[in-house]
Design a protein around this motif. Structure first.
Motif, PDB file in Angstrom:
ATOM      1  N   GLN A  50      -8.928   6.631  -0.027  1.00 30.70           N
ATOM      2  CA  GLN A  50      -7.782   5.741  -0.251  1.00 30.70           C
ATOM      3  C   GLN A  50      -8.102   4.843  -1.442  1.00 30.70           C
ATOM      4  N   LEU A  51      -7.202   4.782  -2.418  1.00 30.74           N
ATOM      5  CA  LEU A  51      -7.377   3.930  -3.589  1.00 30.74           C
ATOM      6  C   LEU A  51      -6.032   3.298  -3.891  1.00 30.74           C
ATOM      7  N   SER A  52      -6.054   2.040  -4.339  1.00 29.30           N
ATOM      8  CA  SER A  52      -4.793   1.385  -4.694  1.00 29.30           C
ATOM      9  C   SER A  52      -4.960   0.610  -5.997  1.00 29.30           C
ATOM     10  N   ALA A  53      -3.814   0.194  -6.541  1.00 26.06           N
ATOM     11  CA  ALA A  53      -3.792  -0.630  -7.752  1.00 26.06           C
ATOM     12  C   ALA A  53      -2.952  -1.856  -7.467  1.00 26.06           C
ATOM     13  N   GLU A  54      -3.488  -3.011  -7.850  1.00 23.38           N
ATOM     14  CA  GLU A  54      -2.775  -4.274  -7.696  1.00 23.38           C
ATOM     15  C   GLU A  54      -3.379  -5.279  -8.667  1.00 23.38           C
ATOM     16  N   ASN A  55      -2.516  -6.068  -9.300  1.00 22.55           N
ATOM     17  CA  ASN A  55      -2.963  -7.064 -10.284  1.00 22.55           C
ATOM     18  C   ASN A  55      -3.753  -6.427 -11.427  1.00 22.55           C
ATOM     19  N   ILE A  56      -3.280  -5.278 -11.890  1.00 21.33           N
ATOM     20  CA  ILE A  56      -3.900  -4.523 -12.984  1.00 21.33           C
ATOM     21  C   ILE A  56      -5.381  -4.260 -12.679  1.00 21.33           C
ATOM     22  N   ALA A  57      -5.666  -3.862 -11.435  1.00 24.16           N
ATOM     23  CA  ALA A  57      -7.031  -3.532 -11.028  1.00 24.16           C
ATOM     24  C   ALA A  57      -6.996  -2.503  -9.904  1.00 24.16           C
ATOM     25  N   PHE A  58      -7.996  -1.635  -9.878  1.00 28.23           N
ATOM     26  CA  PHE A  58      -8.156  -0.716  -8.759  1.00 28.23           C
ATOM     27  C   PHE A  58      -8.776  -1.469  -7.587  1.00 28.23           C
ATOM     28  N   SER A  59      -8.544  -0.970  -6.387  1.00 28.42           N
ATOM     29  CA  SER A  59      -9.114  -1.593  -5.195  1.00 28.42           C
ATOM     30  C   SER A  59     -10.611  -1.342  -5.082  1.00 28.42           C
ATOM     31  N   ALA A  60     -11.137  -0.400  -5.838  1.00 30.30           N
ATOM     32  CA  ALA A  60     -12.571  -0.105  -5.838  1.00 30.30           C
ATOM     33  C   ALA A  60     -12.978   0.375  -7.224  1.00 30.30           C
ATOM     34  N   SER A  61     -14.184  -0.001  -7.627  1.00 37.50           N
ATOM     35  CA  SER A  61     -14.693   0.477  -8.917  1.00 37.50           C
ATOM     36  C   SER A  61     -15.698   1.600  -8.726  1.00 37.50           C
ATOM     37  N   CYS A  62     -15.951   1.973  -7.484  1.00 33.16           N
ATOM     38  CA  CYS A  62     -16.852   3.085  -7.194  1.00 33.16           C
ATOM     39  C   CYS A  62     -16.319   3.844  -5.985  1.00 33.16           C
ATOM     40  N   ILE A  63     -16.213   5.154  -6.145  1.00 31.41           N
ATOM     41  CA  ILE A  63     -15.744   6.043  -5.079  1.00 31.41           C
ATOM     42  C   ILE A  63     -16.824   7.094  -4.867  1.00 31.41           C
ATOM     43  N   GLU A  64     -17.183   7.335  -3.617  1.00 34.83           N
ATOM     44  CA  GLU A  64     -18.174   8.363  -3.308  1.00 34.83           C
ATOM     45  C   GLU A  64     -17.500   9.481  -2.529  1.00 34.83           C
ATOM     46  N   VAL A  65     -17.679  10.704  -3.025  1.00 34.35           N
ATOM     47  CA  VAL A  65     -17.081  11.892  -2.412  1.00 34.35           C
ATOM     48  C   VAL A  65     -18.164  12.951  -2.231  1.00 34.35           C
ATOM     49  N   THR A  66     -17.835  14.004  -1.502  1.00 36.96           N
ATOM     50  CA  THR A  66     -18.759  15.125  -1.327  1.00 36.96           C
ATOM     51  C   THR A  66     -18.631  16.065  -2.529  1.00 36.96           C
ATOM     52  N   ALA A  67     -19.764  16.388  -3.110  1.00 32.83           N
ATOM     53  CA  ALA A  67     -19.791  17.283  -4.274  1.00 32.83           C
ATOM     54  C   ALA A  67     -19.379  18.697  -3.874  1.00 32.83           C
ATOM     55  N   ASP A  68     -18.868  19.420  -4.835  1.00 31.95           N
ATOM     56  CA  ASP A  68     -18.534  20.840  -4.693  1.00 31.95           C
ATOM     57  C   ASP A  68     -17.457  21.117  -3.651  1.00 31.95           C
ATOM     58  N   GLU A  69     -16.641  20.116  -3.332  1.00 29.55           N
ATOM     59  CA  GLU A  69     -15.496  20.278  -2.428  1.00 29.55           C
ATOM     60  C   GLU A  69     -14.284  19.606  -3.069  1.00 29.55           C
ATOM     61  N   PRO A  70     -13.087  20.188  -2.923  1.00 28.07           N
ATOM     62  CA  PRO A  70     -11.893  19.531  -3.462  1.00 28.07           C
ATOM     63  C   PRO A  70     -11.759  18.116  -2.891  1.00 28.07           C
ATOM     64  N   ILE A  71     -11.190  17.232  -3.693  1.00 36.74           N
ATOM     65  CA  ILE A  71     -11.044  15.822  -3.342  1.00 36.74           C
ATOM     66  C   ILE A  71      -9.569  15.487  -3.244  1.00 36.74           C
ATOM     67  N   THR A  72      -9.212  14.667  -2.276  1.00 29.03           N
ATOM     68  CA  THR A  72      -7.853  14.146  -2.171  1.00 29.03           C
ATOM     69  C   THR A  72      -7.917  12.643  -2.354  1.00 29.03           C
ATOM     70  N   ILE A  73      -7.164  12.139  -3.328  1.00 26.09           N
ATOM     71  CA  ILE A  73      -7.048  10.696  -3.517  1.00 26.09           C
ATOM     72  C   ILE A  73      -5.649  10.300  -3.096  1.00 26.09           C
ATOM     73  N   GLU A  74      -5.543   9.481  -2.067  1.00 22.99           N
ATOM     74  CA  GLU A  74      -4.257   8.916  -1.651  1.00 22.99           C
ATOM     75  C   GLU A  74      -4.136   7.595  -2.383  1.00 22.99           C
ATOM     76  N   PHE A  75      -3.296   7.604  -3.421  1.00 18.74           N
ATOM     77  CA  PHE A  75      -3.199   6.474  -4.344  1.00 18.74           C
ATOM     78  C   PHE A  75      -1.917   5.697  -4.106  1.00 18.74           C
ATOM     79  N   THR A  76      -2.056   4.389  -3.887  1.00 17.59           N
ATOM     80  CA  THR A  76      -0.912   3.502  -3.685  1.00 17.59           C
ATOM     81  C   THR A  76      -0.835   2.507  -4.830  1.00 17.59           C
ATOM     82  N   ASN A  77       0.315   2.465  -5.481  1.00 20.30           N
ATOM     83  CA  ASN A  77       0.568   1.455  -6.509  1.00 20.30           C
ATOM     84  C   ASN A  77       1.285   0.302  -5.821  1.00 20.30           C
ATOM     85  N   LYS A  78       0.618  -0.842  -5.723  1.00 21.33           N
ATOM     86  CA  LYS A  78       1.167  -1.989  -4.998  1.00 21.33           C
ATOM     87  C   LYS A  78       1.957  -2.948  -5.878  1.00 21.33           C
TER      88      LYS A  78
END
Length: 149
Positions: A50-78
Motif C-alpha cells: 500500500q502506497l499513497s501520496a499526500e502533501n506532494i509526498a509519498f507515504s513511504a520512501s522505502c518499500i520492501e518486496v519479494t524479489a523475482d515475483e510480480p509486485i502489486t502496488i495499491e496506490f492512493t492519491n489523497k
C-alpha cells in the motif's frame, strides 16, 4: 505634473508574484519525501504493498518486496494534485521498469502491476514531482526449511 496612485497596481503585481512562487514550489516537488533512513514498508505475503501520496509526498520512501515475483502496488492519491508511481532499475533512471497511469484525486486508488524485480535496490518516483522518490528494495524469498521426514 504628478500623479498619485492608491498602490493597487503594485499590490496586485506583488500578490501575483507570490502566487506564482507558490505554484512553482508545489510543482517542483517542494513537499518533503519521508526520511530515507525511515524503515521500509513491507509487502504482504502476496507481494502487495500500500502506497499513497499526500502533501506532494509519498507515504513511504522505502518499500520492501519479494524479489523475482510480480509486485502489486495499491496506490492512493489523497489530494487533488496528479501523481503516479514509476519504477526504475536504479536512481539513474536510465532503465524504466514500470510507469503507472496518472491518478487524479482526491482519494482515488489504482492498482499497479509491476513486473518482478531482481534482488537489490531499485528506485521509484512520481513522474510529475521528481522530488517524490524512494527505494524499492527487492529481497530474496525467505528460505524454507526442509520438510521433516
Amino acid at each position: 505634473m504628478t500623479f498619485q496612485t492608491d498602490g493597487a497596481r503594485p499590490r496586485a503585481r506583488f500578490l501575483a508574484a507570490i502566487a506564482a512562487v507558490a505554484v512553482l514550489a508545489a510543482c517542483s516537488g517542494g513537499g518533503a519525501t519521508p526520511d530515507p533512513s525511515a524503515p521500509c514498508i513491507t509487502a504482504d505475503a502476496d507481494n502487495v504493498v500500500q502506497l499513497s501520496a499526500e502533501n506532494i509526498a509519498f507515504s513511504a520512501s522505502c518499500i520492501e518486496v519479494t524479489a523475482d515475483e510480480p509486485i502489486t502496488i495499491e496506490f492512493t492519491n489523497k489530494e487533488a494534485t496528479v501523481h503516479n508511481v514509476a519504477v526504475y532499475q536504479d536512481s539513474t533512471k536510465a532503465t524504466e521498469v514500470f510507469r503507472g497511469d496518472y491518478v487524479t484525486g482526491p482519494d482515488q486508488t489504482v492498482t499497479y502491476d509491476v513486473p518482478a524485480l531482481a534482488a537489490g535496490d531499485h528506485f521509484f518516483d512520481c513522474s510529475v514531482h521528481p522530488a517524490m522518490k524512494g527505494t524499492l528494495r527487492a529481497v530474496p524469498a525467505a528460505a524454507t526449511s526442509p520438510a521433516a521426514s
